[in-house]
Motif scaffolding. Sequence first.
Motif, PDB file in Angstrom:
ATOM      1  N   LEU A 163      -9.822   2.217   2.321  1.00  0.00           N
ATOM      2  CA  LEU A 163     -11.019   2.638   3.148  1.00  0.00           C
ATOM      3  C   LEU A 163     -11.774   1.431   3.575  1.00  0.00           C
ATOM      4  CD1 LEU A 163     -12.318   5.713   1.157  1.00  0.00           C
ATOM      5  CD2 LEU A 163     -10.717   5.671   3.100  1.00  0.00           C
ATOM      6  N   LYS A 191      -9.765   9.737  -9.547  1.00  0.00           N
ATOM      7  CA  LYS A 191      -8.810   8.511  -8.796  1.00  0.00           C
ATOM      8  C   LYS A 191      -9.471   7.258  -9.328  1.00  0.00           C
ATOM      9  CE  LYS A 191      -8.470  10.893  -4.881  1.00  0.00           C
ATOM     10  NZ  LYS A 191      -8.882  11.278  -3.375  1.00  0.00           N
ATOM     11  N   CYS A 208      -4.543   4.079  -1.109  1.00  0.00           N
ATOM     12  CA  CYS A 208      -5.504   4.296  -0.021  1.00  0.00           C
ATOM     13  C   CYS A 208      -6.488   3.343   0.257  1.00  0.00           C
ATOM     14  CB  CYS A 208      -6.306   5.760  -0.066  1.00  0.00           C
ATOM     15  SG  CYS A 208      -7.299   6.161   1.218  1.00  0.00           S
ATOM     16  N   VAL A 236      -7.742   4.158  -4.714  1.00  0.00           N
ATOM     17  CA  VAL A 236      -8.392   3.845  -3.460  1.00  0.00           C
ATOM     18  C   VAL A 236      -9.065   2.533  -3.712  1.00  0.00           C
ATOM     19  CG1 VAL A 236     -10.474   4.743  -1.944  1.00  0.00           C
ATOM     20  CG2 VAL A 236      -9.120   6.334  -3.132  1.00  0.00           C
ATOM     21  N   GLN A 249      -4.105  10.059  -2.228  1.00  0.00           N
ATOM     22  CA  GLN A 249      -3.731   9.000  -3.011  1.00  0.00           C
ATOM     23  C   GLN A 249      -4.501   8.933  -4.488  1.00  0.00           C
ATOM     24  OE1 GLN A 249      -4.402   8.657   0.100  1.00  0.00           O
ATOM     25  NE2 GLN A 249      -2.837   7.265   1.338  1.00  0.00           N
ATOM     26  N   ASP A 251      -6.597   2.713   5.964  1.00  0.00           N
ATOM     27  CA  ASP A 251      -5.996   4.052   6.461  1.00  0.00           C
ATOM     28  C   ASP A 251      -7.162   4.811   7.096  1.00  0.00           C
ATOM     29  OD1 ASP A 251      -3.612   5.004   4.482  1.00  0.00           O
ATOM     30  OD2 ASP A 251      -4.884   3.400   3.507  1.00  0.00           O
ATOM     31  N   MET A 274     -14.015  11.259   3.642  1.00  0.00           N
ATOM     32  CA  MET A 274     -12.424  10.771   3.705  1.00  0.00           C
ATOM     33  C   MET A 274     -12.210  10.614   2.151  1.00  0.00           C
ATOM     34  SD  MET A 274     -11.067  10.929   6.401  1.00  0.00           S
ATOM     35  CE  MET A 274      -9.615  10.327   6.133  1.00  0.00           C
ATOM     36  N   LYS A 323       0.955  -1.493  -0.070  1.00  0.00           N
ATOM     37  CA  LYS A 323      -0.112   0.122  -0.049  1.00  0.00           C
ATOM     38  C   LYS A 323       0.710   1.343  -0.112  1.00  0.00           C
ATOM     39  CE  LYS A 323      -2.144   0.935   3.926  1.00  0.00           C
ATOM     40  NZ  LYS A 323      -2.132   2.281   4.429  1.00  0.00           N
ATOM     41  N   LYS A 324       2.055   1.096   0.754  1.00  0.00           N
ATOM     42  CA  LYS A 324       2.813   2.569   0.827  1.00  0.00           C
ATOM     43  C   LYS A 324       3.723   2.371  -0.361  1.00  0.00           C
ATOM     44  CE  LYS A 324       6.060   4.532   4.294  1.00  0.00           C
ATOM     45  NZ  LYS A 324       7.171   4.127   4.932  1.00  0.00           N
ATOM     46  N   ASP A 336       1.551   3.690  -3.271  1.00  0.00           N
ATOM     47  CA  ASP A 336       0.669   4.966  -2.839  1.00  0.00           C
ATOM     48  C   ASP A 336      -0.951   4.742  -2.838  1.00  0.00           C
ATOM     49  OD1 ASP A 336       0.451   7.588  -1.755  1.00  0.00           O
ATOM     50  OD2 ASP A 336       0.386   8.512  -3.797  1.00  0.00           O
ATOM     51  N   ALA A 370      -8.506  12.031   0.834  1.00  0.00           N
ATOM     52  CA  ALA A 370      -7.485  10.920   0.601  1.00  0.00           C
ATOM     53  C   ALA A 370      -6.421  11.683  -0.711  1.00  0.00           C
ATOM     54  CB  ALA A 370      -7.791   9.643   0.131  1.00  0.00           C
TER      55      ALA A 370
END
Length: 305
Positions: A22, A75, A20, A56, A53, A36, A47, A14-15, A18, A51
């Motif tokens: 939910l 996104k 997110c 998602v 990022q 997150d 949210m 995930k990191k 990049d 976000a």
Amino acid sequence: MRIRDMQDEILRLKKENDVCILAHSYQAREIVEIADFSGDSYQLSVMAQKAPQKTVLMCGVRFMAETVKILSEDKRVFLVNPLAGCPMAEQMEPEMIEYFKKKNPGYTVVAYINTTAELKTVCDVCVTSSTAVKIVKNIPNDKILFIPDCNLGDFVQKQVPKKEIRLLQGGCPIHAAISVRDVEEARRRYPEALLLVHPECVPAVVERADYVGSTSGIMEFAKKSDKREFIIGTESSIAEHLQYTCPDKRFYPLSKKLICPNMKATTLVDVLNVLNGRGGEEIILSAETLAKARKCIDEMIRLGG
Ligand code: 13P
Ligand code: SF4
């Protein structure tokens, strides 16, 4: 692979990419832990916009992923388990609402957010369980058609008695299955406990509760209360999360029937697969659907904020 190792791998990917994640509060404990953000439907939509990022992942049901896409067109939004739908969201079709509007001009159509993006295109404003009363009060029209949940609609009508709220027969099959007998049995078994229920329950159950609110409303109430025992009248995950958050209190699910198979469909393996580019479903909506459904959700944020 152990749960903990899988969670670490998810957090790493995930990191790295990049992304997110939910998660609705009805998701299982191990999913909420890697998200997150987790919360109720209203909080998730707020949210989704915040976000930073560009991708998602929604751990929840389809209408929640659609809502994220509607609010963040640019996104990439993935429903982690494509089979996770909400039966209530699919109970009504746009043609039904168009027909009602033609026969009954002058009504503001209020759609519970648990509706498809397509249905939202023929409605005026969305609400969630935590914002419905406030938004209906703020609508500058006294004639309301409230869809699809007639139990939530009945709850709103009682809080806003001056408005005329027309209801159609729809609702959540999980919450609507809870009966007065279930309440009486739980009260007998846990005489010291407060009963906290979701407004998707039938009016006779709602009337017997000590508190009625959204998933996050129920959690906040229980955390802040100086009482020690609570019967939780909503999906079983809420009692579980509360038990972890407040280990010195006791939480009892109102009924064993309160398990939503759609909310339970998403697993850590599903999340890992999507992060590895091997699963999930990217939400694609036409420009027209996005624009029309967005008006409804923007109006919800404007009137409910
Ligand atoms: P909340 O809006 O309270 O999160 O509820 C969502 C839902 O699906 C209830 O069944
Ligand atoms: Fe839909 Fe009910 Fe499940 Fe919520 S609990 S997702 S309203 S079926």
